[in-house]
Write an enzyme that holds these catalytic residues in place. Sequence first.
Site, PDB file in Angstrom:
ATOM      1  N   VAL A 179     -40.132 -24.571 -27.593  1.00 61.96           N
ATOM      2  CA  VAL A 179     -40.280 -26.023 -27.674  1.00 61.96           C
ATOM      3  C   VAL A 179     -41.630 -26.472 -28.210  1.00 61.96           C
ATOM      4  O   VAL A 179     -41.807 -27.652 -28.510  1.00 61.96           O
ATOM      5  CB  VAL A 179     -40.007 -26.701 -26.300  1.00 61.96           C
ATOM      6  CG1 VAL A 179     -38.580 -26.463 -25.856  1.00 61.96           C
ATOM      7  CG2 VAL A 179     -41.007 -26.238 -25.248  1.00 61.96           C
ATOM      8  N   SER A 195     -43.040 -21.873 -18.261  1.00 59.61           N
ATOM      9  CA  SER A 195     -41.911 -22.744 -18.615  1.00 59.61           C
ATOM     10  C   SER A 195     -42.179 -24.188 -18.233  1.00 59.61           C
ATOM     11  O   SER A 195     -41.833 -25.112 -18.978  1.00 59.61           O
ATOM     12  CB  SER A 195     -40.619 -22.258 -17.941  1.00 59.61           C
ATOM     13  OG  SER A 195     -40.153 -21.094 -18.563  1.00 59.61           O
ATOM     14  N   PHE A 251     -29.421 -22.053 -23.310  1.00 53.45           N
ATOM     15  CA  PHE A 251     -29.991 -22.375 -24.615  1.00 53.45           C
ATOM     16  C   PHE A 251     -31.487 -22.103 -24.551  1.00 53.45           C
ATOM     17  O   PHE A 251     -32.176 -22.532 -23.627  1.00 53.45           O
ATOM     18  CB  PHE A 251     -29.745 -23.857 -24.931  1.00 53.45           C
ATOM     19  CG  PHE A 251     -30.400 -24.322 -26.199  1.00 53.45           C
ATOM     20  CD1 PHE A 251     -29.894 -23.967 -27.435  1.00 53.45           C
ATOM     21  CD2 PHE A 251     -31.517 -25.143 -26.144  1.00 53.45           C
ATOM     22  CE1 PHE A 251     -30.489 -24.409 -28.608  1.00 53.45           C
ATOM     23  CE2 PHE A 251     -32.123 -25.594 -27.310  1.00 53.45           C
ATOM     24  CZ  PHE A 251     -31.610 -25.230 -28.542  1.00 53.45           C
ATOM     25  N   ILE A 252     -31.988 -21.381 -25.541  1.00 55.30           N
ATOM     26  CA  ILE A 252     -33.410 -21.037 -25.581  1.00 55.30           C
ATOM     27  C   ILE A 252     -33.968 -21.465 -26.926  1.00 55.30           C
ATOM     28  O   ILE A 252     -33.434 -21.108 -27.980  1.00 55.30           O
ATOM     29  CB  ILE A 252     -33.626 -19.525 -25.371  1.00 55.30           C
ATOM     30  CG1 ILE A 252     -33.060 -19.099 -24.013  1.00 55.30           C
ATOM     31  CG2 ILE A 252     -35.114 -19.174 -25.480  1.00 55.30           C
ATOM     32  CD1 ILE A 252     -32.969 -17.607 -23.819  1.00 55.30           C
ATOM     33  N   GLU A 305     -44.509 -25.660 -20.818  1.00 56.97           N
ATOM     34  CA  GLU A 305     -43.840 -25.830 -22.108  1.00 56.97           C
ATOM     35  C   GLU A 305     -42.860 -27.007 -22.076  1.00 56.97           C
ATOM     36  O   GLU A 305     -42.840 -27.827 -23.004  1.00 56.97           O
ATOM     37  CB  GLU A 305     -43.112 -24.535 -22.482  1.00 56.97           C
ATOM     38  CG  GLU A 305     -44.072 -23.402 -22.818  1.00 56.97           C
ATOM     39  CD  GLU A 305     -43.474 -22.012 -22.682  1.00 56.97           C
ATOM     40  OE1 GLU A 305     -44.222 -21.043 -22.943  1.00 56.97           O
ATOM     41  OE2 GLU A 305     -42.286 -21.878 -22.317  1.00 56.97           O
ATOM     42  N   GLN A 306     -42.042 -27.086 -21.022  1.00 56.38           N
ATOM     43  CA  GLN A 306     -41.073 -28.176 -20.945  1.00 56.38           C
ATOM     44  C   GLN A 306     -41.776 -29.527 -20.786  1.00 56.38           C
ATOM     45  O   GLN A 306     -41.378 -30.509 -21.416  1.00 56.38           O
ATOM     46  CB  GLN A 306     -40.055 -27.925 -19.820  1.00 56.38           C
ATOM     47  CG  GLN A 306     -39.106 -26.787 -20.158  1.00 56.38           C
ATOM     48  CD  GLN A 306     -37.822 -26.802 -19.350  1.00 56.38           C
ATOM     49  OE1 GLN A 306     -37.327 -27.848 -18.945  1.00 56.38           O
ATOM     50  NE2 GLN A 306     -37.261 -25.618 -19.128  1.00 56.38           N
ATOM     51  N   HIS A 316     -34.120 -16.963 -18.485  1.00 59.02           N
ATOM     52  CA  HIS A 316     -34.726 -18.209 -18.952  1.00 59.02           C
ATOM     53  C   HIS A 316     -34.054 -19.402 -18.291  1.00 59.02           C
ATOM     54  O   HIS A 316     -32.843 -19.411 -18.088  1.00 59.02           O
ATOM     55  CB  HIS A 316     -34.628 -18.316 -20.482  1.00 59.02           C
ATOM     56  CG  HIS A 316     -35.678 -17.528 -21.171  1.00 59.02           C
ATOM     57  ND1 HIS A 316     -36.816 -18.092 -21.681  1.00 59.02           N
ATOM     58  CD2 HIS A 316     -35.777 -16.202 -21.400  1.00 59.02           C
ATOM     59  CE1 HIS A 316     -37.573 -17.148 -22.199  1.00 59.02           C
ATOM     60  NE2 HIS A 316     -36.961 -15.987 -22.040  1.00 59.02           N
TER      61      HIS A 316
END
Length: 173
Positions: free
Chosen positions: A128, A89, A124-125, A92-93, A72
Amino acid sequence: MTAGRVSLGQLNALPPAAFVAALDGVYEHSPWVAERVLAARPFASVDALHAAMAGAVDAAGEDAQLALLRAHPELAGRAMIRNELTAESSQEQAGAGLTRCSPEEYARLQDLNARYNAKFGFPFIVAVSGLDRARILERFAARIANDRATEFGEALSQVARIARLRLDALLAE
């Protein structure tokens, strides 16, 4: 993941390599998860598919789980800056506003990323979806206080949540 949505029936009917390819991106850079659930097809529901995939991760052992966590990207980290995130990703970010950080937020994320990685050995996961930058930073700051065993479990729980969100986005059920 494949572009567009597919039905669970279509997914169940795919040849093994196409099944794994269709689920690419559900678990970040970890096609082994889909490979390990091939024999359990056909899945009666998205819940059943997700449970099988999460079960494969649970049964994989700590080394494979750690590799999954390390696959990740950091939040607002180097991969985002270099435009090297997976499509999932990246979406999502961006959706959480991490591409629009103020200089102060960005500096705080970089500090937290470095401290978290140094303490735990993986990024860190957090799922979000539905969180804004302030909530993400709050959760990040709170979770860095955890011990490794607690945080390892929480990170895996977040990965399972992310996988479910990604399955829901992929499957037209």
